[in-house]
Design an enzyme around this catalytic site. Structure first.
Site, PDB file in Angstrom:
ATOM      1  N   LYS A  35       0.733  -1.390   0.049  1.00 10.73           N
ATOM      2  CA  LYS A  35      -0.031  -0.016   0.065  1.00 10.73           C
ATOM      3  C   LYS A  35       0.877   1.122  -0.119  1.00 10.73           C
ATOM      4  CE  LYS A  35      -0.243  -0.281   5.076  1.00 10.73           C
ATOM      5  NZ  LYS A  35      -1.054  -0.555   6.216  1.00 10.73           N
ATOM      6  N   ARG A 130     -10.697   0.213  15.085  1.00 11.03           N
ATOM      7  CA  ARG A 130     -10.605   1.003  14.037  1.00 11.03           C
ATOM      8  C   ARG A 130     -11.786   0.208  13.105  1.00 11.03           C
ATOM      9  NH1 ARG A 130      -4.528   1.821  11.584  1.00 11.03           N
ATOM     10  NH2 ARG A 130      -5.367  -0.158  10.738  1.00 11.03           N
ATOM     11  N   TYR A 252      17.228  28.662   9.746  1.00 11.36           N
ATOM     12  CA  TYR A 252      15.765  29.426  10.040  1.00 11.36           C
ATOM     13  C   TYR A 252      15.854  29.253  11.659  1.00 11.36           C
ATOM     14  CZ  TYR A 252      14.330  29.692   5.326  1.00 11.36           C
ATOM     15  OH  TYR A 252      14.379  29.901   3.903  1.00 11.36           O
ATOM     16  N   MET A 300      13.573  23.762   3.299  1.00 10.81           N
ATOM     17  CA  MET A 300      12.904  23.347   2.080  1.00 10.81           C
ATOM     18  C   MET A 300      13.753  22.396   1.225  1.00 10.81           C
ATOM     19  SD  MET A 300      10.288  24.798  -0.780  1.00 10.81           S
ATOM     20  CE  MET A 300       8.990  25.200   0.431  1.00 10.81           C
TER      21      MET A 300
HETATM   22  C1  LIG Z   1      -0.374  -1.924   6.817  1.00  8.64           C
HETATM   23  C2  LIG Z   1      -0.871  -3.006   7.318  1.00  8.64           C
HETATM   24  C3  LIG Z   1      -0.287  -4.263   7.546  1.00  8.64           C
HETATM   25  C4  LIG Z   1       1.351  -4.115   7.371  1.00  8.64           C
HETATM   26  O1  LIG Z   1       1.736  -3.673   8.698  1.00  8.64           O
HETATM   27  P1  LIG Z   1       3.416  -3.491   8.809  1.00  8.64           P
HETATM   28  O2  LIG Z   1       3.548  -3.045  10.312  1.00  8.64           O
HETATM   29  O3  LIG Z   1       4.065  -2.568   7.954  1.00  8.64           O
HETATM   30  O4  LIG Z   1       3.890  -4.827   8.987  1.00  8.64           O
HETATM   31  C5  LIG Z   1      -0.978  -5.317   7.684  1.00  8.64           C
HETATM   32  N1  LIG Z   1      -2.261  -5.378   7.887  1.00  8.64           N
HETATM   33  C6  LIG Z   1      -2.984  -4.234   7.671  1.00  8.64           C
HETATM   34  C7  LIG Z   1      -4.611  -4.340   7.787  1.00  8.64           C
HETATM   35  C8  LIG Z   1      -2.413  -3.227   7.490  1.00  8.64           C
HETATM   36  O5  LIG Z   1      -3.042  -1.934   7.208  1.00  8.64           O
END
Ligand SMILES: *Cc1c(COP(=O)(O)O)cnc(C)c1O
Length: 356
Positions: A35, A130, A252, A300
């Site tokens: 993802k 969640r 800065y 930046m």
């Molecule tokens: C992102 C995610 C993972 C992977 O998690 P990591 O901590 O990066 O291994 C697994 N399951 C779900 C549902 C996720 O959203």
């Protein structure tokens, strides 16, 4: 010459880290989690490097379609499920699996015909609070899914809130077991931390993400100790040198003040490249293969490194912002965040080169 910043992506390291996940969970299949543009590494690049993963997990519908268009035939799962009925229909046509986490989604897959054989993951909220069905709603949701004509395989799924921390997985495992009692279906529970630490969570499918990119999910165990190899190495060069007198400030806000004479290297990397602006003075940075520290605020397009003790360093010296020799986990810890955030934020203006 162009601006010297680049992100090198080590494809062999990705494949190696997938192998580490497999070695920890030898009896499970692996959804490689790619993802968020493969945590900033490039969706199709990461998929190609891990082409023998049993499946891929993404969040974005478009990413799932791009994987199918690129010819990947293995399972592809949408971790937040479909977002509407049109996605469900289009997804089913391309054999994209969706996580079912709320009753609203059932209406979107209900019209699918018997031939659709849409594989789904039924998500149980075991304590993360969640996504997912409450434990007492799981049996009903499972029965409803089984009754829908277009649904194929159903995999039971949950996600751990603290597999990397002191909380562990026991409490959530107990909730999950009670919720799915009597349901004989494959299971997918483990993220990277659980894949590495809790074999009792492995079951049928593990879902490693961050470990594939060579980062440790744990604060007290390094990626190297886990046998993981860094995948993204963000490098640049020193483009100017400043000599400071005691009392001079850098950058800065003048947040860094020299207490003695110092030499400062100005590095062509800033927050527009994805380097965290909140990284304080003292964040680890590598110049000419020697560890040193940042000084002053990140701006930046530039940041500064202390090169007082590196007389050979000067304009053109190679700087490793994170990656080989300067673990992204250490940079993230100094900046008060996690490697996930730094990797995902690596910006589109940074040229990427692939290493085999
Ligand atoms: C992102 C995610 C993972 C992977 O998690 P990591 O901590 O990066 O291994 C697994 N399951 C779900 C549902 C996720 O959203």
């Amino acid at each position: 010459m162009s601006r010297p910043i680049t992100a090198a992506i080590d494809l062999a390291a990705l494949a190696h880290n997938l192998g580490v996940a497999r070695a920890h969970a030898p009896h499970a299949k692996v959804f490689a989690v790619i993802k968020a543009n493969a945590y900033g590494h490039g969706l199709l690049r990461a998929a190609a490097a891990m082409r023998d993963a049993d499946g891929f997990a993404v969040v974005e519908f478009d990413a799932a379609m791009r994987l199918r268009d690129a010819g990947y035939r293995q399972r592809i799962v949408l971790l937040e499920g479909f977002f509407d009925a049109r996605e469900a229909e289009a997804g089913a046509a391309r054999k994209i699996s969706g996580v079912m986490h709320t009753a609203e989604q059932f209406a979107w897959i209900a019209p699918l015909q018997a031939g659709a054989r849409l594989d789904v993951l039924l998500k149980i909220n075991s304590g993360m609070n969640r996504l997912g069905f409450t434990p007492d709603a799981v049996r009903g949701a499972y029965d409803r899914l089984q009754d829908l004509p277009g649904v194929g395989k159903i995999t039971l799924m949950t996600h751990f809130a603290d597999a990397d921390g002191a909380g562990g997985v026991a409490a959530q495992m107990a909730v999950f077991e009670r919720a799915v009692a009597g349901i004989a279906a494959p299971r997918s529970l483990a993220n990277s931390a659980a894949t590495l630490r809790y074999p009792q969570t492995h079951f049928d499918w593990v879902r490693p993400g961050i470990m594939l990119y060579g980062s440790s999910p744990f604060t007290e165990r390094s990626a190297t100790e886990l046998g993981l190899q860094p995948v993204m190495t963000l490098t640049s060069e020193i483009i100017a040198v400043c000599d400071l007198k005691p009392g001079d400030t850098v950058g800065y806000g003048g947040t860094f003040r020299a207490e003695r004479s110092m030499r400062i290297g100005v590095v062509a990397c800033g927050y527009a490249d994805g380097y965290p602006r909140h990284a304080p003075s003292g964040t680890p940075i590598r110049v000419n293969d020697v560890m040193t520290a940042t000084v002053g605020r990140v701006s930046m397009d530039m940041l500064c490194a202390d090169i007082t003790h590196l007389p050979q360093a000067g304009i053109g010296s190679r700087v490793v912002l994170w990656g080989e020799g300067n673990p992204v986990d250490d940079v993230a810890a100094a900046a008060g965040t996690v490697s996930y955030e730094l990797l995902c934020a690596m910006s589109a203006r940074v040229p990427v080169i692939e290493r085999q």
